[in-house]
Design a protein around this motif. Structure first.
Motif, mmCIF file in Angstrom:
data_model
loop_
_atom_site.group_PDB
_atom_site.id
_atom_site.type_symbol
_atom_site.label_atom_id
_atom_site.label_comp_id
_atom_site.label_asym_id
_atom_site.label_seq_id
_atom_site.Cartn_x
_atom_site.Cartn_y
_atom_site.Cartn_z
ATOM 1 N N TYR A 119 3.073 -4.160 3.625
ATOM 2 C CA TYR A 119 4.067 -3.105 3.458
ATOM 3 C C TYR A 119 3.377 -1.800 3.099
ATOM 4 C CZ TYR A 119 7.218 -7.015 3.395
ATOM 5 O OH TYR A 119 7.895 -8.147 3.746
ATOM 6 N N TYR A 120 3.879 -0.725 3.677
ATOM 7 C CA TYR A 120 3.397 0.605 3.341
ATOM 8 C C TYR A 120 4.574 1.397 2.793
ATOM 9 C CZ TYR A 120 1.290 5.185 3.567
ATOM 10 O OH TYR A 120 0.806 6.417 3.226
ATOM 11 N N ASP A 176 1.335 8.963 5.871
ATOM 12 C CA ASP A 176 1.405 7.933 6.914
ATOM 13 C C ASP A 176 0.052 7.297 7.203
ATOM 14 O OD1 ASP A 176 4.168 8.439 7.201
ATOM 15 O OD2 ASP A 176 3.705 10.143 8.505
ATOM 16 N N ASP A 177 -0.619 6.850 6.157
ATOM 17 C CA ASP A 177 -1.949 6.235 6.268
ATOM 18 C C ASP A 177 -1.821 4.757 6.653
ATOM 19 O OD1 ASP A 177 -4.774 6.081 6.018
ATOM 20 O OD2 ASP A 177 -4.559 5.288 3.977
ATOM 21 N N LEU A 178 -1.230 4.509 7.802
ATOM 22 C CA LEU A 178 -0.954 3.137 8.233
ATOM 23 C C LEU A 178 -2.206 2.447 8.769
ATOM 24 C CD1 LEU A 178 2.419 3.812 10.060
ATOM 25 C CD2 LEU A 178 2.087 2.813 7.795
ATOM 26 N N LEU A 179 -2.246 1.135 8.578
ATOM 27 C CA LEU A 179 -3.318 0.333 9.155
ATOM 28 C C LEU A 179 -3.123 0.267 10.667
ATOM 29 C CD1 LEU A 179 -3.334 -2.633 6.609
ATOM 30 C CD2 LEU A 179 -4.975 -0.746 6.743
ATOM 31 N N ARG A 229 0.846 -1.201 0.000
ATOM 32 C CA ARG A 229 0.000 0.000 0.000
ATOM 33 C C ARG A 229 0.873 1.240 0.000
ATOM 34 N NH1 ARG A 229 -3.527 1.721 3.415
ATOM 35 N NH2 ARG A 229 -2.013 1.719 5.111
ATOM 36 N N GLY A 230 0.264 2.368 -0.334
ATOM 37 C CA GLY A 230 0.958 3.639 -0.277
ATOM 38 C C GLY A 230 0.272 4.631 -1.185
ATOM 39 N N GLU A 284 -2.170 -4.919 -4.322
ATOM 40 C CA GLU A 284 -1.511 -3.627 -4.323
ATOM 41 C C GLU A 284 -2.479 -2.515 -4.685
ATOM 42 O OE1 GLU A 284 -0.706 -1.392 -6.889
ATOM 43 O OE2 GLU A 284 -1.376 -2.575 -8.584
ATOM 44 N N GLY A 285 -2.253 -1.365 -4.049
ATOM 45 C CA GLY A 285 -3.069 -0.196 -4.334
ATOM 46 C C GLY A 285 -2.913 0.841 -3.240
ATOM 47 N N ILE A 286 -3.531 1.987 -3.454
ATOM 48 C CA ILE A 286 -3.540 3.006 -2.406
ATOM 49 C C ILE A 286 -4.199 2.407 -1.167
ATOM 50 C CG2 ILE A 286 -4.419 5.264 -1.711
ATOM 51 C CD1 ILE A 286 -4.216 6.129 -4.664
ATOM 52 N N LEU A 287 -5.347 1.756 -1.351
ATOM 53 C CA LEU A 287 -6.003 0.982 -0.291
ATOM 54 C C LEU A 287 -6.033 1.744 1.041
ATOM 55 C CD1 LEU A 287 -4.294 -2.425 -1.160
ATOM 56 C CD2 LEU A 287 -6.647 -1.800 -1.703
#
Length: 178
Positions: free
Chosen positions: A105-106, A139-142, A13-14, A79-82
């Protein structure tokens, strides 16, 4: 439960332009046959032609395709922005229910760098830096510390090598090549 104990689930993601699709393609190339790529853009934009909304149909479709591939013995790279708020619950369930190993992974890339990278992509004319600014979330972390953060300074080859090493995604008798 989903998949078998032998399957590997990788989530990359990212932000837009961070290199997620390039990383996913390189992982597949390093492994060869047996890796399913589940791309958010392909399913959301191409298959469904849907905007990214909180309850979008693409969220369930990504989940379904990933589970189907895992259940049929494929390793899977999603994979994706997600974004964490829209896709986080689905990804958490997918990881929790996957019987094999899961690695998330981000790609932490700042906005200026995503714009610079986007300008080099074939789809550079499809959307503008202004569009990207609307989507960008630093920093859009899960939640729950599920992800490994890959810093902006990591090269494409370095990121692929790291993921291959972390996941041991190497066919028997082959040395991975990023």
């Amino acid at each position: 439960m989903t998949g078998s104990r032998e399957t590997v689930l990788i989530v990359v993601r990212g932000p837009s332009g961070a290199g997620k699709s390039s990383v996913a393609a390189r992982l597949r190339a390093a492994y060869g046959r047996g890796v399913a790529l589940v791309g958010q853009d392909v399913l959301r934009r191409t298959v469904l032609r849907e905007r990214d909304i909180a309850a979008g149909a693409n969220i369930g479709l990504i989940d379904l395709v990933a589970r189907y591939a895992l259940d049929h013995g494929f390793h899977v790279v999603v994979e994706g922005i997600l974004t964490a708020d829209h896709y986080g619950p689905m990804l958490a369930r997918l990881v929790a229910e996957h019987e094999g190993r899961s690695h998330l992974y981000y790609l932490a890339v700042d906005f200026d760098e995503t714009v610079r990278r986007h300008a080099t992509r074939p789809q550079a004319t499809e959307f503008s830096p202004e569009d990207m600014a609307c989507w960008y979330r630093a920093d859009d972390l899960l939640p729950g510390g599920l992800e490994h953060v890959v810093p902006q300074r990591s090269t494409l080859d370095g990121t692929v090598r790291r993921i291959l090493a972390d996941t041991a995604l190497t066919p028997p008798g082959r040395t991975p090549r990023p």
